[in-house]
Each structure stands twice: as C-alpha cells, then as structure tokens.
Design an enzyme around this catalytic site. Structure first.
Site, mmCIF file in Angstrom:
data_model
loop_
_atom_site.group_PDB
_atom_site.id
_atom_site.type_symbol
_atom_site.label_atom_id
_atom_site.label_comp_id
_atom_site.label_asym_id
_atom_site.label_seq_id
_atom_site.Cartn_x
_atom_site.Cartn_y
_atom_site.Cartn_z
ATOM 1 N N GLY A 236 0.824 -1.202 0.000
ATOM 2 C CA GLY A 236 0.000 0.000 0.000
ATOM 3 C C GLY A 236 0.860 1.255 0.000
ATOM 4 O O GLY A 236 1.963 1.287 -0.544
ATOM 5 N N SER A 237 0.365 2.294 0.653
ATOM 6 C CA SER A 237 0.991 3.618 0.542
ATOM 7 C C SER A 237 2.356 3.718 1.207
ATOM 8 O O SER A 237 3.091 4.681 0.950
ATOM 9 C CB SER A 237 0.061 4.681 1.112
ATOM 10 O OG SER A 237 -1.101 4.791 0.301
ATOM 11 N N THR A 238 2.721 2.781 2.086
ATOM 12 C CA THR A 238 4.072 2.836 2.651
ATOM 13 C C THR A 238 5.114 2.674 1.549
ATOM 14 O O THR A 238 6.241 3.175 1.671
ATOM 15 C CB THR A 238 4.271 1.736 3.711
ATOM 16 O OG1 THR A 238 3.917 0.466 3.138
ATOM 17 C CG2 THR A 238 3.407 1.991 4.936
ATOM 18 N N LYS B 157 5.091 4.141 -1.199
ATOM 19 C CA LYS B 157 5.278 5.428 -1.883
ATOM 20 C C LYS B 157 6.608 6.082 -1.505
ATOM 21 O O LYS B 157 7.135 6.910 -2.247
ATOM 22 C CB LYS B 157 4.103 6.356 -1.573
ATOM 23 C CG LYS B 157 2.797 5.894 -2.221
ATOM 24 C CD LYS B 157 1.604 6.711 -1.764
ATOM 25 C CE LYS B 157 0.315 6.205 -2.430
ATOM 26 N NZ LYS B 157 -0.897 6.869 -1.934
#
Length: 637
Positions: free
Chosen positions: A291-293, A295
């Site tokens: 997920g967004s980690t 990014k």
C-alpha cells in the site's frame, strides 16, 4: 624295529609339542606385551556400561545481556534391564508416577539391551516425580542429570527464538538455525559389570563431563522489544485482527532491534501450539501489498532522478488518472486539487504517484525496485524468509507501472520494506539485516563469531536521502501520519491502507493497515514498522488506527534509547502546537443523533446508529473547525 619306530614317533611328538608350546609362549608374550592395550580395551568395553549426561545448550541473550533462552537442571529415567528383579512390579510402580500405561513401561524395561532410556515418559522429569522414583530405590532403575530448555518470558519473541525438542535439538527459529553452535557435547557416567550384571569394583566408575554449547547474543534490544510486545498485545486485544506484526531496525547497520507478531505461542509448551503459528515468523514470512508505505520508495527514486522539485513543482489532483483505459481514483472524492509534490506525499495522492511513476518510466522504476532489494530475499539470518512477488519485466506494462508506483500490484515482506526504507533515510545505503550479533564460547567468553554490518549497495545519494527525511517529517507534522506526532521529537513516517488480495482479486472485506516511522528524522536511530491484518471495530485507515499505536511505542522507545527531546522545534512543527486547539470528547457508545460539538464538525462512516470508534481519539487535540471521523456500527461496545 618296532622299538625304533616308537622312539621316532615319540621324538616327532616331542618336537611337535615343543613347537606348540613355543608358539603358545610366543603368543602369550605377544598378547601380553604387544596386544595388551587392544585386548584390554575389548575386554573393558564388553564389561562397560554408560549413562549419557546431557550437555546444556548455549544461552541466548539480547543486546543488553538479558537471558532470552535458558536451561533448567532436571532428571531423566534410565534402566539396566538385567538388574531389574521384578519387571512387572517395577513397570507398575513407574507407570503410576509417570502417568502412563504400565505395559508400555514393561516393554521398555525388558528389552535385551544393557541400558535403556525411558522416553518420552521419563525424560526431563518434574522434581516431585523424580523424588518419588528416587525414594522407591528400585533395582536397575536410575536417575541421571538432564537439562530442560526454558524460555523465561514465555511467548516473548517466540517465533524468532523457536524451540527445541525433547532431545534438546533445535526444531524451529534461531534454535534450529544455530543448532550447531548452541548444541553442546554430551558427557557420560561409565561403570563396569560382569555377565551377571554385578558391579566390578576393581574398575572405578568414570565421569566424562559434558561440554555446554556456545552462547548467542542477539541484536534484539529488550528496551525496544518490551514496548513492542506490550503495544502489540494491547492492539491485538482491542481490534481483534487476523494478525498483527512489528519490526524495528537500526537503519545504519541493518541490526534488528525488535521483532514480534500475533497470534503467538509459548515455546515452553510448543506441543500444544498451532504449527501455522510457530512456523510463520510474520515479519519475514508474510508477503502482501504494502500500500501507501511503498510510496516512500517511488518518491525517493524520483527525487534521486531529479524529476521534480518537491516544494516548487506542482501536480493537480482532479480525483483520478486514466491509465491504459483504466480509471485510477484518489482516496479523496474530487481529489486534492493543486499540490506540490511534497503535498502529494503528505496527502498520499494515488493519482499523484501515478504521475511520479509515469515520469520515472518503466525501466527506471523497475530498476529501483530491484536496487532497493524488493525482488529478492534480504538474506537475514533467520529461517523461513519469503521473497515476495513482483511482475516480470516483460509483464510490467503501463497499468502495472501505475499501480506499483503507489504500492499496489506487487507483494513484499515487512523486512524487505523496512530494509528499503532504511536505505531511503540513512544516506541511501542498503544493508543486509541480521539478528545475531555474536557467538560466544560459554566457558571462556571468547567471541567466536562477531558479525558486522554488511553493505549491499548505495541506492540513492545522501542529498536525496536528506530530502526524503524532510518530506517524511512533513507527513507526520502536516499530513496523513499526524497521529504519530510526539511533541519534542522529530519523527517522519508514512501510513498505508491496502486491500487484501486473494487469488488475484481483492476480497473487499478487509484491509492491511500499516505505518512505518523513522526517528529522530535528523539522525535516524530506528525505523519502526507496524502492520495489522483485517482489524475489527475501527476506522479502516493506517493513519487513524496504526499510527497511534506507533506513537505509543515511540513515546517509550525513544527515551529508552537515550534519544533526547529537541528544545527548539522547526516552524513547520510549531504549526501543530501553536494554533488554538480543543480536546476531543468521548463519543464511543453514543447514538448518532447525540454526537455534537460547538468546536468541530463530524464525518460519519459506516452503517448503523451506534458510535464504535472515533478519530482523533479521546483527549487528543483538534483545531477549531476540523472534523472528527466517527465510525458507526449496530452494536454498542
């Protein structure tokens, strides 16, 4: 004539007899002087009987000298079948103490062997059972010294430490990985008896001392591990997730400071534990979409390629991007509007990261994923590490490139992610993680193995790494990670909320919520990652549910590591604390119509009429006019 023939025969007989006698004398002489040692050993070997004395395994310590795996002295049962007078009576009496079937014991004590170890029934006996057997004074029944592996903190670090079997052989975790070092050399008690099993007192008994195994010192720091274990247990009891895990690493060395996951087990009672639990050390085994980690990886790669100035260049988030005919939406309806690229990271804008991935291009993005070590195992010195799943280069097309840029479509392990983020914030250096610091000879305390940090490669420049740290701090001070903010400490981090993928599709009924934190951001000493799989009765966002858990951990971990608070905050840090704020009230358990405030607004989520969770939490500060997220359900907590 006959007389001479008889004399001749007598002479032949005398000569033959003389030769035979001479041969016998030579043989005796040879046996006594040349074959003595060999014959003596064969004789004593046939008379000799021996009891094995188990060696103690080496102890396992944390970096502060705390004993994590120890040994208890105990007793085990052996018998000499030829010395037993009444086998049936002996078997019955022993079975009553050992709580087992007497026929089973009878079969073992009547074997045609010199010495028989009664196991598993008679191994590593409790003190009261050993005392009862000793008081019986049964002929041919003996108790010998034995050791029992003992884990003084129970389930503490359980999947990492592993456990040993009844023969003190490592079966899981570090106990298995380092069994050759931890195992000692058994000793023995040797005595002599004749064919009637009577002691030969002319030969003294011999005691060969066992040699203990080597001790192992870990990089695990109980000052960190204690806090991690406590908060994971609290979160597990509160949110009832399918699983929850935490991994902490020193970004400058690759040393693992803490590692834990739940559900867990007690290695002192591993026989009654679930095999799937003790064989799966989740921080190195579990593979899922980050997920967004993730990014952080994409952002660092693009910064390193000078594809944008994060404070001057902008991106307009209209709420979606069209890629290959596929509509990729923002988590915020209508998008975030005009943003700097720093704000793209702060707001965790998926369309914004589609743009970053587009600028990187297929070749660069794929190469950085490889350079950050996300397509291979980290090589950590633990058993059971997985390698994750990544698209093959030929299958890494436009849509895949877009989704991977914001952490969807690839699968990695927590330790892969943490190692990569460590490289993003430590100056760009990718290290091999490790958990065993030293192997020490137990009798002399000489260090046999002294592990040092292993540098794999430099992935990004130190200048880029400094910019990444600055950007991650703003995520905590002004973005989605603000629930991890701690007054007086400079903390950076990133939240993650990923749908659970199963058989190539998303289940739609569960999320993996996560947060990765870095502290202190100006000189990182710890990278802390927490992930929770399918939690219940909470707001399904990493920033709302997991970031506060990370905050609770860091509040205690940072002082324990000797990291002092900063006296003067940056201006951007002050913006959080200097504005007028109000303390959030407790709305959990109220009905929807009773949720009111004159200072802030509310954003209702979920179905039902009862408040089951809220964000910010009770007692936290909120600016005037901001909204409190309210999770509704049908049952009062």
């Amino acid at each position: 004539m006959i007389f001479f023939k008889m004399i001749k025969k007598i002479r032949i007989i005398n000569i033959a007899s003389t030769i035979i006698i001479i041969c016998i004398i030579i043989r005796l002489f040879y046996s006594q002087f040349y074959m003595y040692n060999e014959l003596y050993l064969k004789a004593t070997d046939s008379w000799q009987r021996g009891f094995v004395i188990e060696a103690s395994r080496g102890k396992i310590y944390d970096s502060q000298g705390e004993v994590l795996a120890d040994n208890l002295t105990t007793s085990s049962l052996i018998v000499v079948p030829s010395q037993i007078i009444d086998s049936v009576d002996t078997a019955y009496k022993l079975s009553q103490i050992l709580d087992c079937d007497s026929d089973t014991i009878l079969e073992k004590i009547t074997k045609k062997v010199s010495v028989e170890r009664i196991q598993p029934e008679g191994r590593q006996l409790e003190e009261n059972k050993a005392s009862q057997i000793d008081r019986l004074k049964l002929p041919g029944v003996y108790l010998v010294s034995d050791t029992l592996r003992y884990y003084p903190y129970g389930s503490y670090l359980a999947q990492t430490l592993g456990f040993v079997g009844i023969d003190n052989q490592g079966l899981a975790g570090l106990e298995l990985k380092y069994d050759q070092y931890l195992s000692g050399t058994n000793g023995s008690i040797n005595y002599y008896m004749n064919a009637k099993s009577q002691n030969l007192n002319i030969y003294p008994s011999q005691y060969n001392y066992p040699v203990s195994g080597m001790n192992i010192q870990l990089t695990i720091d109980t000052r960190v591990q204690d806090v991690v274990e406590r908060e994971l247990e609290n979160a597990y009891d509160t949110y009832h997730p399918d699983s929850i895990l935490c991994l902490a690493m020193n970004p400058h060395t690759g040393e693992i400071l803490a590692m834990a996951s739940m559900p867990d087990f007690d290695p002192n009672d591993y026989q009654n534990a679930n095999e799937e639990i003790y064989n799966r050390n989740l921080p190195i085994w579990k593979s899922y979409e980050p997920g967004s980690t993730f990014k952080i990886i994409t952002f660092s790669s693009a910064l390193n390629e000078n594809l944008f100035n994060m404070d001057e260049d902008t991106y307009y988030d209209k709420g979606y991007e069209i890629v290959g005919g596929v509509r990729i939406k923002s988590w915020k309806k209508g998008g975030h509007g005009l943003q700097t690229f720093r704000e793209v990271l702060q707001n965790s804008s998926n369309p914004g990261f589609v743009e970053i991935g587009r600028r990187l291009g297929k070749d660069k993005l794929y190469q950085y994923i490889q350079d950050f070590g996300l397509t291979e195992k980290t090589g950590v010195d633990l058993i059971g590490e997985a390698s994750g799943i990544m698209f093959a280069y030929d299958d890494f097309n436009e849509v895949e490139q877009a989704t991977v840029a914001f952490g969807q479509g690839l699968s990695i392990t927590p330790i892969q992610l943490v190692r990569a983020v460590c490289a993003c914030v430590n100056g760009g250096y990718l290290y091999q993680p490790y958990i065993v610091d030293k192997i020490i000879e137990s009798s002399t305390n000489d260090v046999i193995v002294d592990n040092e940090p292993v540098l794999i490669r430099q992935v990004i420049s130190e200048d880029t790494s400094e910019k990444v740290r600055d950007a991650l701090e703003s995520v905590v001070t002004n973005g989605g990670g603000k629930n991890a903010y701690i007054d007086g400490y400079r903390i950076g981090g990133k939240t993650g909320t990923a749908q659970i993928a199963s058989n190539g599709t998303y289940s739609g009924n569960g999320y993996i919520l996560s947060f990765i934190g870095v502290a202190p951001i100006d000189d990182p000493q710890i990278v802390l990652y927490i992930a929770m799989d399918n939690p219940q009765n909470c707001v399904q966002y990493g920033g709302t549910t997991v970031a506060p858990i990370a905050r609770k951990m860091l509040v205690d971990i940072l002082p324990a590591l000797g990291i002092e608070k900063v006296l003067e905050q940056d201006e951007k840090v002050k913006t959080i604390t200097d504005e007028i704020t109000y303390e959030v009230e407790n709305y959990i358990g109220m009905t929807k119509e009773n949720v009111k405030s004159e200072y802030y607004t509310f954003e209702f989520m979920g179905e039902g009429n009862i408040v089951i969770d809220q964000l910010p939490r009770v007692g936290e500060e909120i600016k005037a006019g901001q909204s409190v997220k309210i999770q509704l359900g049908n049952e009062s907590l």
